[in-house]
Design a protein around this motif. Sequence first.
Motif, short mmCIF file in Angstrom:
data_model
loop_
_atom_site.label_atom_id
_atom_site.label_comp_id
_atom_site.label_asym_id
_atom_site.label_seq_id
_atom_site.Cartn_x
_atom_site.Cartn_y
_atom_site.Cartn_z
N SER A 125 0.76 -1.13 0.04
CA SER A 125 0.12 0.06 0.07
C SER A 125 0.90 1.30 0.00
O SER A 125 1.85 1.29 0.56
CB SER A 125 -0.95 -0.09 1.27
OG SER A 125 -1.46 -1.19 1.49
N PRO A 131 -5.30 16.26 2.12
CA PRO A 131 -6.12 17.26 2.38
C PRO A 131 -6.39 18.33 1.21
O PRO A 131 -7.51 18.85 1.15
CB PRO A 131 -5.74 18.07 3.70
CG PRO A 131 -4.27 17.60 3.77
CD PRO A 131 -3.99 16.32 2.89
N ARG A 136 -6.26 15.00 -3.96
CA ARG A 136 -7.09 13.89 -3.85
C ARG A 136 -7.65 13.56 -5.11
O ARG A 136 -7.70 12.22 -5.61
CB ARG A 136 -8.11 14.62 -2.89
CG ARG A 136 -8.48 13.62 -1.82
CD ARG A 136 -9.48 14.20 -0.89
NE ARG A 136 -9.32 15.57 -0.19
CZ ARG A 136 -10.30 16.21 -0.05
NH1 ARG A 136 -11.56 15.98 -0.07
NH2 ARG A 136 -9.99 17.31 0.66
N THR A 139 -5.83 11.43 -7.73
CA THR A 139 -5.90 10.07 -7.37
C THR A 139 -7.34 9.21 -7.63
O THR A 139 -7.36 8.03 -7.61
CB THR A 139 -5.43 9.80 -5.92
OG1 THR A 139 -6.33 9.94 -5.30
CG2 THR A 139 -4.03 10.40 -5.72
N ASP A 174 -7.71 16.91 7.91
CA ASP A 174 -6.88 16.25 7.09
C ASP A 174 -7.62 14.95 6.46
O ASP A 174 -8.66 14.55 7.00
CB ASP A 174 -5.96 15.41 8.20
CG ASP A 174 -5.01 14.43 7.48
OD1 ASP A 174 -3.96 14.93 6.89
OD2 ASP A 174 -5.17 13.19 7.68
N TYR A 175 -7.01 14.77 5.27
CA TYR A 175 -7.63 13.35 4.54
C TYR A 175 -6.42 12.55 4.03
O TYR A 175 -5.60 13.38 3.31
CB TYR A 175 -8.32 14.21 3.34
CG TYR A 175 -9.35 13.11 2.60
CD1 TYR A 175 -10.62 13.49 2.65
CD2 TYR A 175 -8.90 12.14 1.84
CE1 TYR A 175 -11.82 12.58 1.80
CE2 TYR A 175 -9.75 11.30 1.27
CZ TYR A 175 -11.25 11.58 1.30
OH TYR A 175 -12.15 10.85 0.60
N THR A 176 -6.33 11.61 4.57
CA THR A 176 -5.29 10.50 4.39
C THR A 176 -5.80 9.34 3.68
O THR A 176 -6.81 8.56 4.14
CB THR A 176 -4.43 10.42 5.57
OG1 THR A 176 -3.82 11.52 5.80
CG2 THR A 176 -3.25 9.21 5.20
N ALA A 177 -5.18 8.81 2.90
CA ALA A 177 -5.78 7.75 1.96
C ALA A 177 -4.65 6.56 1.91
O ALA A 177 -3.26 6.96 2.06
CB ALA A 177 -6.02 7.95 0.50
N PHE A 178 -5.10 5.45 2.06
CA PHE A 178 -4.22 4.12 1.97
C PHE A 178 -4.70 3.76 0.62
O PHE A 178 -5.85 3.47 0.33
CB PHE A 178 -4.32 2.99 3.01
CG PHE A 178 -3.84 3.13 4.08
CD1 PHE A 178 -3.55 4.48 4.76
CD2 PHE A 178 -3.52 2.10 5.10
CE1 PHE A 178 -2.66 4.50 6.06
CE2 PHE A 178 -3.31 2.18 6.38
CZ PHE A 178 -3.00 3.53 6.93
N ILE A 179 -3.77 3.53 -0.35
CA ILE A 179 -4.19 2.90 -1.78
C ILE A 179 -3.32 1.76 -1.97
O ILE A 179 -2.07 1.88 -2.09
CB ILE A 179 -3.93 3.97 -2.51
CG1 ILE A 179 -4.76 5.50 -2.41
CG2 ILE A 179 -4.32 3.69 -4.00
CD1 ILE A 179 -4.46 6.51 -3.34
N THR A 180 -4.11 0.73 -2.47
CA THR A 180 -3.57 -0.46 -2.70
C THR A 180 -4.09 -1.22 -4.02
O THR A 180 -5.43 -1.72 -3.85
CB THR A 180 -4.02 -1.51 -1.58
OG1 THR A 180 -3.79 -0.89 -0.29
CG2 THR A 180 -3.06 -2.74 -1.50
N SER B 268 -8.76 -2.11 -1.57
CA SER B 268 -8.15 -0.91 -2.40
C SER B 268 -8.02 0.51 -1.72
O SER B 268 -6.83 1.17 -1.89
CB SER B 268 -8.78 -0.82 -3.84
OG SER B 268 -9.04 -1.96 -4.33
N LEU B 270 -8.46 2.74 1.85
CA LEU B 270 -8.90 3.25 3.07
C LEU B 270 -8.82 4.84 3.30
O LEU B 270 -7.94 5.23 3.07
CB LEU B 270 -7.49 2.52 3.78
CG LEU B 270 -8.00 1.63 4.97
CD1 LEU B 270 -6.56 0.98 5.59
CD2 LEU B 270 -8.87 2.03 6.07
N TRP B 272 -9.21 8.06 5.23
CA TRP B 272 -9.33 8.52 6.71
C TRP B 272 -9.65 10.16 6.51
O TRP B 272 -8.73 10.75 6.08
CB TRP B 272 -7.82 8.42 7.24
CG TRP B 272 -7.40 7.09 7.51
CD1 TRP B 272 -6.55 6.58 6.72
CD2 TRP B 272 -7.63 5.98 8.34
NE1 TRP B 272 -6.07 5.38 6.91
CE2 TRP B 272 -6.93 4.83 8.13
CE3 TRP B 272 -8.64 5.87 9.44
CZ2 TRP B 272 -7.13 3.50 8.85
CZ3 TRP B 272 -8.84 4.73 10.00
CH2 TRP B 272 -8.11 3.52 9.73
#
Lengths: 213, 717
Positions: A125, A131, A136, A139, A174-180, B268, B270, B272
């Motif tokens: 990931s 943010p 954003r 992606t 805040d806006y954080t993404a895990f992308i896999t 795919s 997540l 936050w």
Amino acid sequence: MTKQQKLIDEFAEKARAVSTKVRVVDAMAEALEYAVTLCRDKEACQVLASGCEHPLSEPAEDLCGLKQWQKLIAAPAMDQKVLDALIPMCREAGIGLIQKGLGGYAGGIDVGLTGADLGISNTGSIVLNCPDEDLRLATMISEVHIAVLRAEDIYADSHDIEAALLALFTDAPDYTAFITGPSRTADIERVLSLGVHGPLEMHVLILGQSEKG
Amino acid sequence: MQTAGNMKDYRKQLVAQLKNGFQRKALDNFAVAYRQGREKNFAGMDRQALVQGIRAAKDDAASRMDELYAQFCRRAEAAGVHVHFAASDHQANEIISRIAEENDCHRIVKSKSMTAEETLLNDFLENRGYEVIETDLGEWIIQLRGEGPSHMVMPAIHLSRNEVSRLFTEVTGKQQDTDIEKLVKVARRELRQRFIRADMGISGANFAIAETGTLGIVSNEGNVRLVTTLPRVHVALVGIDKLVPGIREALQTLKGLPRNATGQAITSYLTWITGANPSAASHSGRKIMHVVFLDNGRRALARDPVFSEALRCVRCGACANVCPVYRLVGGHAYGHIYIGAIGLVLTYFFHGRNRDRQLVQNCLNCQACKDVCIAGIDLPRLIKEVHVLSQGSEDKPVLNSMAAFVLKRRRLFHGLLRSGRYMQKPVTRGTPYMRHLPQVLFRDQDFKALPAISAKPFRDRWDAARHSPPHPEYRVALFSGCLQDFVYPEQLEAGMGLLAGRPVEVTFQSRQGCCGLPLYMLGKREAAADLAAWNISHIDPAEYDFILTFCASCGSHMRENYPFLLEGASGRRVKADQFAAKVIDFSSFMQMVMPDSEPVPAATEKLKAAYHAPCHLCRGLGVSRAPRALLTKFGYEYLPHGEEETCCGLGGTYSFKFPEISAEILDKKLDAVSGTGADLLVTDCPGCVMQLRGGAVRQGRAFAVRHMAEALAGRQT
């Protein structure tokens, strides 16, 4: 094998298992070259306006008109130094480069180029702090998402980045993404299809140690 | 969505689902694929430790829900979020409708939320004139069809590509292909314009992190990110049970949730979200963000001594994936809104007793859901406890009450069984099976040959079967169980024969009664507790090394449920624990305690044996190696098959209530055994023998069905 090499190898293995394309690059210039070449060579119409080639209702067809029929790379939140290198490369390849107002391109962008903040090797990931709405969107609405991930930012497990996440979440909003991997669905007959709402392709370019620091 | 008002209508609905060929095939393929993927999904991980971790974290969070809520509010409000508390489903819908009105929103895009399904939010908003579009592909499909989900993670699993193609043809006004890839792309483009036009996005959340005021949301399609980014207003509807103290607890659950749900190490995406982020569509330049926490009984559930564990659920859907009933009938008949085992529990609390009264009885108690649950919820127990609650005082089924009356009165019960052997003569015609069963009592039971009551129960054969070794090493109390005592005494005799000559002193206490499981299965909790107390007082665990049973169901019930049923009974609870600790099944006793059982001489004919693992043995008592090892040790060629640990379909009284489903599950099992080419099907429970032998005899299958004791008897030197 160094610990870092192990992390890189595991990251590549896990990411490839979920259809991410992974490549190790030596320098940022190489990553930019990769992005521009990919954008230049990709089948414009087919992938570019994904869905437009299929029979659509009238309002959905109108949306295809939103898109400028010129190839586009979105590279929001990139360093000025990187942009200085990228601009002439795009111009030469006949590719438009945008950084802001991505909401106006919701019909689709060819390539979104981003810099990942962290990587997690045991799931393949990337972690992207975004943010910034344009970052954003790059992606989400790009057909191809290319993320550059520095080798030293790869950690083995999500628990190893708890402190980093806490720092991000505490600095709200805040806006954080895990992308896999790319966007996927199996909602029709459990058959896997890539690219349902987000990118059809996900590429991670691991920037090796030579540019460390 | 199951809405049948009575058992007759519910059974009609189940039969209709059994005839749905596409769904049957799709769910069957899925059940097999899911089972095969399970081990791989957790490879290299300590799954048990993960389950314990998630369970402990969820229990901790539930115990301080209000404190976490207050903390979340402080953090989120400081970051520009409006936080609301909704006591009821209706209140949540009203709050969301008001937010839409106040912000002049008309077009709403939604990402998947079981909580919004729970409150029937879409119907509510549409009635007020709002346009609400589901954007998860499966949810969009069922919304267009006007249906509810048939699975919590794969809401449209009951539909074929042809049905989706026809639906999309209707919606777009253009002829559509049946190619799945193309259908997905059509949805992509059709829905993209909806995102762009929308002024409000509604999402759910998997986590609400108190320490930072962050929402965590999992998604594969990426629609969650568009729903929470493009429109100027974002409303998240979150069950208050989704509150977790910190990031660590969320990350821990994420190691189990996707693996258990879809076999993915991680989804795919997540997402936050902390606070009101920048938004180009908003006049202020910042997102208008609201979080609505839904109580709807959750805070009271959190304080309930039995049902609080239902709040551990992380909505992975795995309890449906492994359920043999779900596999046959799908989610529209196996849930109201929440589906699968957890649905049988939550429906009672969130949608009411009338919605659950039939549904909650549709459980085999096979324990597969308990075994797969990533949060360690004892689902079969909660289902039984809801069953107890759902039987109101005004509608006690006559048969259940009669059963409780009789089973609690041991002498009456045994007397009836004894006289039964005379009364059955007209229907057995001298064979060991019941023929021409009276239709009033045994409607739809002809899919299997039911055994006759034995001419002489085991209690009358005990004196002949007993033997006292001069120097016993083990003192064992035999718990016979009703079925072996009165129907299959030969299984116990075979077992006693196998123990003859070994240093085991077996005692048969004739005042023992029914174990009580049948009553618990009928929702008769108090009667079941009475029987537990009775048996414990007549078989004192202090006098024995083991309490041996040849019935996996009695064994599992006595070990798992006696302490629970006698929870509040001072003193008895201690005995119940001691009793439970000494309960052992026959196969484990033979293999683990009597390790020196003589192997069979090589000359013995090599028979091929398949095995059926009783649910109450493999999951209830956690025994899997011993029986297979015994078969090999006693000279059988053991032939494994894929359905070994799937329920036989008996489920005690289940097969009388839902004969159509019981028969289908039985067929699947018998087919798998036939596929091995075995001469014998061996199992460890008289109930399973009754079901499997009854089906095999009725269908003329080529193999015989034996209890383990019968299979081993006669094969020792």
